[in-house]
Design a protein around this motif. Structure first.
Motif, PDB file in Angstrom:
ATOM      1  N   TYR A 121      50.227  32.403  51.384  1.00 26.63           N
ATOM      2  CA  TYR A 121      50.674  32.179  50.010  1.00 26.63           C
ATOM      3  C   TYR A 121      50.585  30.697  49.649  1.00 26.63           C
ATOM      4  N   GLU A 122      51.025  29.829  50.538  1.00 27.01           N
ATOM      5  CA  GLU A 122      50.995  28.390  50.259  1.00 27.01           C
ATOM      6  C   GLU A 122      49.560  27.877  50.166  1.00 27.01           C
ATOM      7  N   VAL A 123      48.673  28.380  51.040  1.00 24.49           N
ATOM      8  CA  VAL A 123      47.272  27.969  50.989  1.00 24.49           C
ATOM      9  C   VAL A 123      46.631  28.427  49.687  1.00 24.49           C
ATOM     10  N   MET A 124      46.905  29.655  49.288  1.00 24.86           N
ATOM     11  CA  MET A 124      46.335  30.162  48.040  1.00 24.86           C
ATOM     12  C   MET A 124      46.824  29.349  46.843  1.00 24.86           C
ATOM     13  N   LYS A 125      48.065  28.932  46.849  1.00 27.08           N
ATOM     14  CA  LYS A 125      48.573  28.086  45.765  1.00 27.08           C
ATOM     15  C   LYS A 125      47.839  26.745  45.737  1.00 27.08           C
ATOM     16  N   ALA A 126      47.597  26.181  46.888  1.00 26.84           N
ATOM     17  CA  ALA A 126      46.857  24.918  46.959  1.00 26.84           C
ATOM     18  C   ALA A 126      45.435  25.104  46.429  1.00 26.84           C
ATOM     19  N   PHE A 127      44.814  26.216  46.780  1.00 26.72           N
ATOM     20  CA  PHE A 127      43.476  26.498  46.260  1.00 26.72           C
ATOM     21  C   PHE A 127      43.493  26.577  44.736  1.00 26.72           C
ATOM     22  N   ARG A 128      44.531  27.191  44.196  1.00 27.59           N
ATOM     23  CA  ARG A 128      44.638  27.359  42.744  1.00 27.59           C
ATOM     24  C   ARG A 128      44.849  26.029  42.020  1.00 27.59           C
ATOM     25  N   ASP A 129      45.635  25.149  42.601  1.00 29.78           N
ATOM     26  CA  ASP A 129      46.124  23.972  41.871  1.00 29.78           C
ATOM     27  C   ASP A 129      45.366  22.681  42.143  1.00 29.78           C
ATOM     28  N   HIS A 200      51.267  42.072  44.363  1.00 24.89           N
ATOM     29  CA  HIS A 200      51.546  41.824  42.947  1.00 24.89           C
ATOM     30  C   HIS A 200      51.877  40.350  42.709  1.00 24.89           C
ATOM     31  N   LYS A 201      52.627  39.752  43.616  1.00 29.62           N
ATOM     32  CA  LYS A 201      52.955  38.335  43.463  1.00 29.62           C
ATOM     33  C   LYS A 201      51.685  37.494  43.448  1.00 29.62           C
ATOM     34  N   LEU A 202      50.732  37.841  44.303  1.00 30.75           N
ATOM     35  CA  LEU A 202      49.473  37.111  44.329  1.00 30.75           C
ATOM     36  C   LEU A 202      48.733  37.234  42.997  1.00 30.75           C
ATOM     37  N   VAL A 203      48.698  38.443  42.458  1.00 29.21           N
ATOM     38  CA  VAL A 203      48.021  38.651  41.169  1.00 29.21           C
ATOM     39  C   VAL A 203      48.773  37.951  40.051  1.00 29.21           C
ATOM     40  N   ASP A 204      50.069  38.130  40.031  1.00 29.41           N
ATOM     41  CA  ASP A 204      50.897  37.594  38.949  1.00 29.41           C
ATOM     42  C   ASP A 204      50.827  36.069  38.878  1.00 29.41           C
ATOM     43  N   GLU A 205      50.656  35.416  40.017  1.00 30.73           N
ATOM     44  CA  GLU A 205      50.618  33.960  40.046  1.00 30.73           C
ATOM     45  C   GLU A 205      49.193  33.395  40.066  1.00 30.73           C
ATOM     46  N   GLY A 206      48.221  34.259  39.804  1.00 32.23           N
ATOM     47  CA  GLY A 206      46.849  33.792  39.723  1.00 32.23           C
ATOM     48  C   GLY A 206      46.225  33.443  41.059  1.00 32.23           C
ATOM     49  N   LEU A 207      46.731  34.052  42.123  1.00 31.26           N
ATOM     50  CA  LEU A 207      46.223  33.763  43.465  1.00 31.26           C
ATOM     51  C   LEU A 207      45.234  34.819  43.952  1.00 31.26           C
ATOM     52  N   MET A 208      45.248  35.986  43.327  1.00 25.65           N
ATOM     53  CA  MET A 208      44.313  37.065  43.656  1.00 25.65           C
ATOM     54  C   MET A 208      43.643  37.524  42.373  1.00 25.65           C
ATOM     55  N   ASP A 209      42.373  37.826  42.460  1.00 24.35           N
ATOM     56  CA  ASP A 209      41.589  38.192  41.287  1.00 24.35           C
ATOM     57  C   ASP A 209      42.149  39.442  40.606  1.00 24.35           C
ATOM     58  N   LYS A 210      42.416  39.335  39.297  1.00 25.20           N
ATOM     59  CA  LYS A 210      42.917  40.474  38.537  1.00 25.20           C
ATOM     60  C   LYS A 210      41.858  41.553  38.350  1.00 25.20           C
ATOM     61  N   GLU A 211      40.606  41.218  38.631  1.00 21.79           N
ATOM     62  CA  GLU A 211      39.529  42.190  38.473  1.00 21.79           C
ATOM     63  C   GLU A 211      39.210  42.925  39.776  1.00 21.79           C
ATOM     64  N   ALA A 212      40.082  42.783  40.762  1.00 24.14           N
ATOM     65  CA  ALA A 212      39.829  43.392  42.073  1.00 24.14           C
ATOM     66  C   ALA A 212      39.620  44.902  41.984  1.00 24.14           C
ATOM     67  N   PHE A 213      40.283  45.558  41.005  1.00 26.33           N
ATOM     68  CA  PHE A 213      40.198  47.013  40.892  1.00 26.33           C
ATOM     69  C   PHE A 213      39.143  47.475  39.893  1.00 26.33           C
ATOM     70  N   SER A 214      38.604  46.556  39.110  1.00 27.71           N
ATOM     71  CA  SER A 214      37.719  46.967  38.009  1.00 27.71           C
ATOM     72  C   SER A 214      36.296  46.451  38.117  1.00 27.71           C
ATOM     73  N   GLN A 215      36.057  45.384  38.882  1.00 26.71           N
ATOM     74  CA  GLN A 215      34.735  44.783  38.899  1.00 26.71           C
ATOM     75  C   GLN A 215      33.717  45.621  39.657  1.00 26.71           C
ATOM     76  N   THR A 216      32.463  45.427  39.297  1.00 24.26           N
ATOM     77  CA  THR A 216      31.372  46.093  40.005  1.00 24.26           C
ATOM     78  C   THR A 216      31.034  45.308  41.270  1.00 24.26           C
ATOM     79  N   SER A 217      30.252  45.925  42.132  1.00 16.70           N
ATOM     80  CA  SER A 217      29.819  45.244  43.346  1.00 16.70           C
ATOM     81  C   SER A 217      28.978  44.014  43.001  1.00 16.70           C
ATOM     82  N   GLU A 218      28.152  44.140  41.973  1.00 19.81           N
ATOM     83  CA  GLU A 218      27.317  43.008  41.550  1.00 19.81           C
ATOM     84  C   GLU A 218      28.181  41.841  41.081  1.00 19.81           C
ATOM     85  N   GLN A 219      29.222  42.126  40.295  1.00 17.55           N
ATOM     86  CA  GLN A 219      30.120  41.071  39.818  1.00 17.55           C
ATOM     87  C   GLN A 219      30.858  40.414  40.981  1.00 17.55           C
ATOM     88  N   TYR A 220      31.289  41.246  41.921  1.00 13.93           N
ATOM     89  CA  TYR A 220      32.018  40.746  43.088  1.00 13.93           C
ATOM     90  C   TYR A 220      31.165  39.771  43.903  1.00 13.93           C
TER      91      TYR A 220
END
Length: 459
Positions: A121-129, A200-220
């Motif tokens: 979680y802390e590493v992902m926050k650093a990546f984001r900020d 959910h915390k990862l998604v809510d705080e912008g640490l995990m892609d919100k399109e994880a469930f909707s994107q195509t393989s090409e987009q990924y």
């Protein structure tokens, strides 16, 4: 031998037509379990008149080395309608998708590879900020990128730190586990809820892609190669990008919830051979001769690898200690790769059965990318589902299989939708209680009981 080659695209339809009309002497690599179950009389029972044991002693000897022996290819009525092809195990496949993190990003934010969910979680926050990719834009990073569109990057991988792991890469395989001889549910546990809350915390705080469930393989895969992703699951970075870019990624070897619950999606010593690889039909006039031919192809390690990869000394050889090693043929080029070679001169996965002890060693100097994948798996292998907690492999009466698949249609749809909704929108006590009630409505317990009966050999 008159070969009738079929492309993968046409194989399904054409084999079904053959099964309904003009049968060949045998099928190699074209038949599935369901086709045998629905056309049992079209396939010769190799137990009659001791056909198999009389004409294929090397084959029988190899099968008897397995913990379940000939049961691996035996139907509930006692018949054997097919034989194995390919390798018993494939070590590099045991660990499914592996989490990799961008080491260059870690260096840029001054952090180390995380070993538990809090550090992650802390590493992902650093990546984001902290503009982790160093392009001057601190808002374009996607710290963590799972994807439902990719076979090895499914969301249930994220549940591994809480001790929830499937035996293969599908989410569905993680909806149950075997512990102490009992099939137990996972999606009705406190650990499962903790995973959902964390995701959910990862998604809510912008640490995990919100399109994880909707994107195509090409987009990924486009995101992976745009330099905006910091962490993802894959077979190997070398399969996704250039060698120069792949070198920036490192494996995350251990990742738990801080309480030692970690397990890894995948199976130790997963059975990799096809159980329906070679099937002799009921129309074969000389099944004994055909079995003797197959037994000849199975008669020695040298013969097995000759029909798997071609001539000894080119793509493979046998060392002084008797073990097999893969080699790099001299005739390879940019237009004729090792895969082109193997499929030109060998049968690869359609060859005769190769035991675990006969598996070939892959050397770093001969095939770096394969060696690298194997080395990565070694770091995680002990955390994959152990053999004693895997369901046995055997054929089941089609009617019993239909009972299970009938339940699965609604059950799997419900659980996958619940996971997506909970990860994206969050979950509270009321939603959790409603979920537990809905599991009863979609026959979750009945599904678990089916597998318990299978494990206990009740059918």
């Amino acid at each position: 031998i008159e070969w009738i080659p079929l492309s993968a695209a046409e194989a399904g339809d054409k084999t079904n037509i053959m099964l309904a009309s003009d049968l060949p002497d045998a099928f190699l690599g074209l038949i599935g379990e369901g086709q045998i179950a629905n056309n049992m009389d079209s396939f010769l029972d190799l137990t009659q008149d001791d056909l198999l044991k009389t004409n294929a002693p090397h084959v029988v000897s190899d099968y008897e080395k397995l913990s379940n022996g000939l049961d691996i290819v035996t139907w509930p009525d006692g018949s054997i309608r097919s034989l194995l092809t390919g390798t018993q195990t494939s070590f590099e496949n045991d660990a499914e998708g592996i989490m990799f993190i961008n080491k260059e990003w870690l260096d840029n934010v001054g952090m180390e590879v995380p070993t538990n969910i809090d550090e992650f979680y802390e590493v992902m926050k650093a990546f984001r900020d902290q503009d982790a990719n160093g392009n001057g834009d601190a808002s374009d990073e996607i710290p963590f990128e799972p994807s439902q569109s990719d076979w090895c990057s499914k969301i249930m991988n994220v549940a591994n730190p809480w001790g929830i792991a499937g035996t293969d890469s599908s989410d569905e395989s993680a909806y149950k586990m075997v512990k102490d001889g009992k099939v137990v549910g996972t999606v009705n546990t406190d650990e499962f809820r903790s995973f959902l809350e964390y995701a959910h915390k990862l998604v809510d705080e912008g640490l995990m892609d919100k399109e994880a469930f909707s994107q195509t393989s090409e987009q990924y895969h486009s995101k992976i190669n745009e330099g905006v992703v910091g962490c993802y699951y894959t077979w190997s970075p070398y399969a996704d990008m250039s060698e120069a870019e792949a070198e920036k990624w490192v494996e995350v070897p251990l990742f738990d919830d801080g309480e030692g619950h970690y397990m890894k999606t995948g199976s130790q010593d997963k059975f990799a051979a096809s159980r329906t690889g070679f099937c002799i039909t009921s129309q074969c006039e000389a099944p004994d001769r055909l079995l003797q031919w197959w037994d000849y192809l199975s008669s020695s390690t040298e013969m097995k690898y000759t029909n798997r990869f071609g001539k000894q000394g080119e793509a493979w050889d046998i060392k002084e200690d008797g073990s097999v090693v893969e080699l790099t043929p001299d005739i390879l080029s940019e237009d004729f790769t090792i895969e082109n070679y193997k499929y030109t001169y060998g049968m690869v996965g359609l060859g005769s059965y190769i035991t675990k002890e006969e598996n070939a060693e892959v050397l770093k100097e001969n095939s770096f990318t394969s060696w690298y994948r194997i080395d990565c798996v070694k770091q995680l292998h002990d955390y994959c589902v152990p053999v004693e907690n895997q369901l046995p492999i055997r054929f089941v009466d089609p009617e019993k299989t239909s009972e299970r698949t009938f339940i699965e249609t609604e059950l799997f749809s419900y659980i996958s939708n619940f996971i997506a909704t909970s990860v994206m929108d969050g979950i509270d006590d009321a939603a959790w209680e409603a979920h537990l009630q809905q599991l009863d409505a979609v026959q979750y317990n009945e599904w678990l009981n089916w597998y318990q009966g299978y494990l206990d050999k009740e059918f």
